[in-house]
Design a protein around this motif. Structure first.
Motif, PDB file in Angstrom:
ATOM      1  N   ILE A   1       0.875  -1.168   0.000  1.00 33.13           N
ATOM      2  CA  ILE A   1       0.000   0.000   0.000  1.00 33.13           C
ATOM      3  C   ILE A   1       0.912   1.217   0.000  1.00 33.13           C
ATOM      4  CG2 ILE A   1      -1.719   1.312   1.304  1.00 33.13           C
ATOM      5  CD1 ILE A   1      -2.754  -1.358   2.383  1.00 33.13           C
ATOM      6  N   ARG A   2       0.626   2.131  -0.909  1.00 27.55           N
ATOM      7  CA  ARG A   2       1.447   3.329  -1.047  1.00 27.55           C
ATOM      8  C   ARG A   2       0.559   4.521  -1.379  1.00 27.55           C
ATOM      9  NH1 ARG A   2       1.390   4.773  -6.195  1.00 27.55           N
ATOM     10  NH2 ARG A   2       1.267   3.218  -7.830  1.00 27.55           N
ATOM     11  N   PRO A   3       1.090   5.741  -1.245  1.00 25.68           N
ATOM     12  CA  PRO A   3       0.307   6.920  -1.615  1.00 25.68           C
ATOM     13  C   PRO A   3       0.045   6.966  -3.118  1.00 25.68           C
ATOM     14  CG  PRO A   3       2.166   7.535  -0.208  1.00 25.68           C
ATOM     15  CD  PRO A   3       2.359   6.095  -0.600  1.00 25.68           C
ATOM     16  N   TYR A   4      -1.063   7.544  -3.461  1.00 23.84           N
ATOM     17  CA  TYR A   4      -1.491   7.762  -4.843  1.00 23.84           C
ATOM     18  C   TYR A   4      -0.586   8.783  -5.516  1.00 23.84           C
ATOM     19  CZ  TYR A   4      -4.815   9.636  -8.387  1.00 23.84           C
ATOM     20  OH  TYR A   4      -5.450  10.074  -9.522  1.00 23.84           O
ATOM     21  N   ASP A   5      -0.256   8.530  -6.775  1.00 18.59           N
ATOM     22  CA  ASP A   5       0.478   9.468  -7.618  1.00 18.59           C
ATOM     23  C   ASP A   5      -0.446   9.796  -8.789  1.00 18.59           C
ATOM     24  OD1 ASP A   5       1.986  10.334  -9.923  1.00 18.59           O
ATOM     25  OD2 ASP A   5       3.810   9.658  -8.929  1.00 18.59           O
ATOM     26  N   ALA A   6      -0.934  11.035  -8.840  1.00 22.62           N
ATOM     27  CA  ALA A   6      -1.942  11.418  -9.835  1.00 22.62           C
ATOM     28  C   ALA A   6      -1.488  11.154 -11.267  1.00 22.62           C
ATOM     29  CB  ALA A   6      -2.316  12.890  -9.667  1.00 22.62           C
ATOM     30  N   VAL A   7      -0.231  11.382 -11.561  1.00 17.76           N
ATOM     31  CA  VAL A   7       0.257  11.177 -12.926  1.00 17.76           C
ATOM     32  C   VAL A   7       0.310   9.687 -13.259  1.00 17.76           C
ATOM     33  CG1 VAL A   7       2.256  11.477 -14.455  1.00 17.76           C
ATOM     34  CG2 VAL A   7       1.545  13.338 -12.925  1.00 17.76           C
ATOM     35  N   ARG A   8       0.820   8.922 -12.342  1.00 24.69           N
ATOM     36  CA  ARG A   8       1.064   7.494 -12.581  1.00 24.69           C
ATOM     37  C   ARG A   8      -0.186   6.631 -12.391  1.00 24.69           C
ATOM     38  NH1 ARG A   8       5.355   4.744  -8.579  1.00 24.69           N
ATOM     39  NH2 ARG A   8       4.198   2.841  -8.306  1.00 24.69           N
ATOM     40  N   ASP A   9      -1.079   7.028 -11.467  1.00 22.54           N
ATOM     41  CA  ASP A   9      -2.131   6.119 -11.020  1.00 22.54           C
ATOM     42  C   ASP A   9      -3.553   6.453 -11.481  1.00 22.54           C
ATOM     43  OD1 ASP A   9      -0.198   4.692  -9.559  1.00 22.54           O
ATOM     44  OD2 ASP A   9      -0.495   5.977  -7.810  1.00 22.54           O
ATOM     45  N   ALA A  10      -3.796   7.636 -12.013  1.00 24.11           N
ATOM     46  CA  ALA A  10      -5.170   8.055 -12.309  1.00 24.11           C
ATOM     47  C   ALA A  10      -5.891   7.076 -13.233  1.00 24.11           C
ATOM     48  CB  ALA A  10      -5.194   9.469 -12.885  1.00 24.11           C
ATOM     49  N   ASP A  11      -5.273   6.702 -14.336  1.00 27.01           N
ATOM     50  CA  ASP A  11      -5.935   5.801 -15.290  1.00 27.01           C
ATOM     51  C   ASP A  11      -6.196   4.423 -14.679  1.00 27.01           C
ATOM     52  OD1 ASP A  11      -5.987   7.798 -17.208  1.00 27.01           O
ATOM     53  OD2 ASP A  11      -4.211   7.057 -18.278  1.00 27.01           O
ATOM     54  N   ALA A  12      -5.236   3.918 -13.923  1.00 31.94           N
ATOM     55  CA  ALA A  12      -5.402   2.595 -13.300  1.00 31.94           C
ATOM     56  C   ALA A  12      -6.504   2.637 -12.245  1.00 31.94           C
ATOM     57  CB  ALA A  12      -4.083   2.119 -12.697  1.00 31.94           C
ATOM     58  N   CYS A  13      -6.553   3.712 -11.459  1.00 32.14           N
ATOM     59  CA  CYS A  13      -7.624   3.840 -10.458  1.00 32.14           C
ATOM     60  C   CYS A  13      -8.983   3.901 -11.144  1.00 32.14           C
ATOM     61  CB  CYS A  13      -7.412   5.072  -9.579  1.00 32.14           C
ATOM     62  SG  CYS A  13      -6.185   4.843  -8.283  1.00 32.14           S
ATOM     63  N   LEU A  14      -9.075   4.650 -12.214  1.00 28.67           N
ATOM     64  CA  LEU A  14     -10.347   4.749 -12.931  1.00 28.67           C
ATOM     65  C   LEU A  14     -10.754   3.388 -13.507  1.00 28.67           C
ATOM     66  CD1 LEU A  14     -12.502   6.827 -13.478  1.00 28.67           C
ATOM     67  CD2 LEU A  14     -11.363   7.349 -15.642  1.00 28.67           C
ATOM     68  N   ALA A  15      -9.801   2.619 -14.005  1.00 29.29           N
ATOM     69  CA  ALA A  15     -10.106   1.280 -14.528  1.00 29.29           C
ATOM     70  C   ALA A  15     -10.593   0.360 -13.411  1.00 29.29           C
ATOM     71  CB  ALA A  15      -8.877   0.689 -15.220  1.00 29.29           C
ATOM     72  N   VAL A  16      -9.948   0.411 -12.250  1.00 33.25           N
ATOM     73  CA  VAL A  16     -10.390  -0.394 -11.108  1.00 33.25           C
ATOM     74  C   VAL A  16     -11.779   0.063 -10.677  1.00 33.25           C
ATOM     75  CG1 VAL A  16      -9.977  -0.856  -8.645  1.00 33.25           C
ATOM     76  CG2 VAL A  16      -8.104  -1.070 -10.296  1.00 33.25           C
ATOM     77  N   TRP A  17     -11.991   1.379 -10.620  1.00 34.05           N
ATOM     78  CA  TRP A  17     -13.304   1.919 -10.245  1.00 34.05           C
ATOM     79  C   TRP A  17     -14.388   1.384 -11.183  1.00 34.05           C
ATOM     80  CZ3 TRP A  17     -16.744   4.694 -13.117  1.00 34.05           C
ATOM     81  CH2 TRP A  17     -17.874   5.130 -12.426  1.00 34.05           C
TER      82      TRP A  17
ATOM     83  N   GLU B   1      -7.676  12.088  -0.446  1.00 38.75           N
ATOM     84  CA  GLU B   1      -6.395  11.533   0.015  1.00 38.75           C
ATOM     85  C   GLU B   1      -6.482  10.039  -0.303  1.00 38.75           C
ATOM     86  OE1 GLU B   1      -4.187  10.625   4.263  1.00 38.75           O
ATOM     87  OE2 GLU B   1      -5.797  12.099   4.201  1.00 38.75           O
ATOM     88  N   ILE B   2      -5.633   9.571  -1.185  1.00 40.52           N
ATOM     89  CA  ILE B   2      -5.779   8.218  -1.733  1.00 40.52           C
ATOM     90  C   ILE B   2      -4.562   7.366  -1.408  1.00 40.52           C
ATOM     91  CG2 ILE B   2      -6.086   6.871  -3.860  1.00 40.52           C
ATOM     92  CD1 ILE B   2      -7.384   9.427  -5.058  1.00 40.52           C
ATOM     93  N   ALA B   3      -4.840   6.122  -1.049  1.00 40.04           N
ATOM     94  CA  ALA B   3      -3.803   5.099  -0.927  1.00 40.04           C
ATOM     95  C   ALA B   3      -4.159   4.000  -1.917  1.00 40.04           C
ATOM     96  CB  ALA B   3      -3.746   4.545   0.489  1.00 40.04           C
ATOM     97  N   VAL B   4      -3.155   3.483  -2.594  1.00 40.64           N
ATOM     98  CA  VAL B   4      -3.379   2.427  -3.579  1.00 40.64           C
ATOM     99  C   VAL B   4      -2.724   1.135  -3.118  1.00 40.64           C
ATOM    100  CG1 VAL B   4      -3.546   4.086  -5.476  1.00 40.64           C
ATOM    101  CG2 VAL B   4      -1.361   2.985  -5.007  1.00 40.64           C
ATOM    102  N   ALA B   5      -3.312   0.029  -3.540  1.00 41.07           N
ATOM    103  CA  ALA B   5      -2.748  -1.297  -3.271  1.00 41.07           C
ATOM    104  C   ALA B   5      -2.199  -1.850  -4.573  1.00 41.07           C
ATOM    105  CB  ALA B   5      -3.819  -2.227  -2.709  1.00 41.07           C
ATOM    106  N   GLU B   6      -0.992  -2.384  -4.495  1.00 40.22           N
ATOM    107  CA  GLU B   6      -0.358  -2.992  -5.658  1.00 40.22           C
ATOM    108  C   GLU B   6       0.012  -4.437  -5.361  1.00 40.22           C
ATOM    109  OE1 GLU B   6       2.119   0.400  -8.041  1.00 40.22           O
ATOM    110  OE2 GLU B   6       3.121  -0.528  -6.340  1.00 40.22           O
ATOM    111  N   GLU B   7      -0.103  -5.245  -6.382  1.00 38.67           N
ATOM    112  CA  GLU B   7       0.409  -6.618  -6.346  1.00 38.67           C
ATOM    113  C   GLU B   7       1.272  -6.800  -7.577  1.00 38.67           C
ATOM    114  OE1 GLU B   7      -2.531  -9.661  -5.835  1.00 38.67           O
ATOM    115  OE2 GLU B   7      -2.542  -9.325  -3.679  1.00 38.67           O
TER     116      GLU B   7
END
Length: 145
Positions: A3-19, A51-57
């Motif tokens: 689990i790490r902090p969200y990076d708007a540049v790196r993570d926005a598209d992936a978060c939207l896909a998961v959403w 304030e977003i935290a993301v989970a990665e595997e």
């Protein structure tokens, strides 16, 4: 899983896909038209304010929790990873940071209601329409700190 902090540049598209995937799974009663409209709000309004935290595997984003103060504005996990502990880990991560937490879930989403109950959330309120004024009741749940 990390689990790490969200990076708007790196993570926005992936978060939207998961959403999108998680919303289709948990909110089929909304339909594709409503989900498409909501996607714009998620991308342009909700993600930038939270304030977003993301989970990665294995380097792949598989879930995220979006907090607005101590309110879980969104918890979404890729449906392929449901039941693997990612959602639990994200909520516990949020609770470590904020203490008591609130969340709203669609009353029709029995899976989400059961998930939050297992984590100690109890019903604290109800409203008849969602944020877009649609007639889908929301339950407000609270987890003590």
């Amino acid at each position: 899983m990390t689990i790490r902090p969200y990076d708007a540049v790196r993570d926005a598209d992936a978060c939207l896909a998961v959403w999108r995937a998680a919303s289709r799974s948990g909110h089929p009663f909304l339909g594709e038209t409503a989900l498409a409209a909501d996607a714009v709000l998620v991308r342009d309004v909700y993600l930038p304010k939270a304030e977003i935290a993301v989970a990665e595997e294995e380097g792949r984003l598989v879930g995220f929790v979006a907090l607005l103060d101590a309110v879980v504005g969104g918890l979404f996990v890729d449906p392929a990873h449901h039941g693997s502990g990612i959602g639990r880990a994200l909520v516990l991560h949020a609770a470590e940071r904020k203490g008591a937490l609130d969340v709203e879930v669609y009353e029709a989403n029995a899976g989400a209601r059961a998930f939050y109950a297992r984590l100690g959330f109890v019903e604290a309120g109800r409203r008849e329409t969602d944020d877009q004024g649609r007639p889908h009741p929301l339950l407000r749940l609270r987890r003590p700190g």
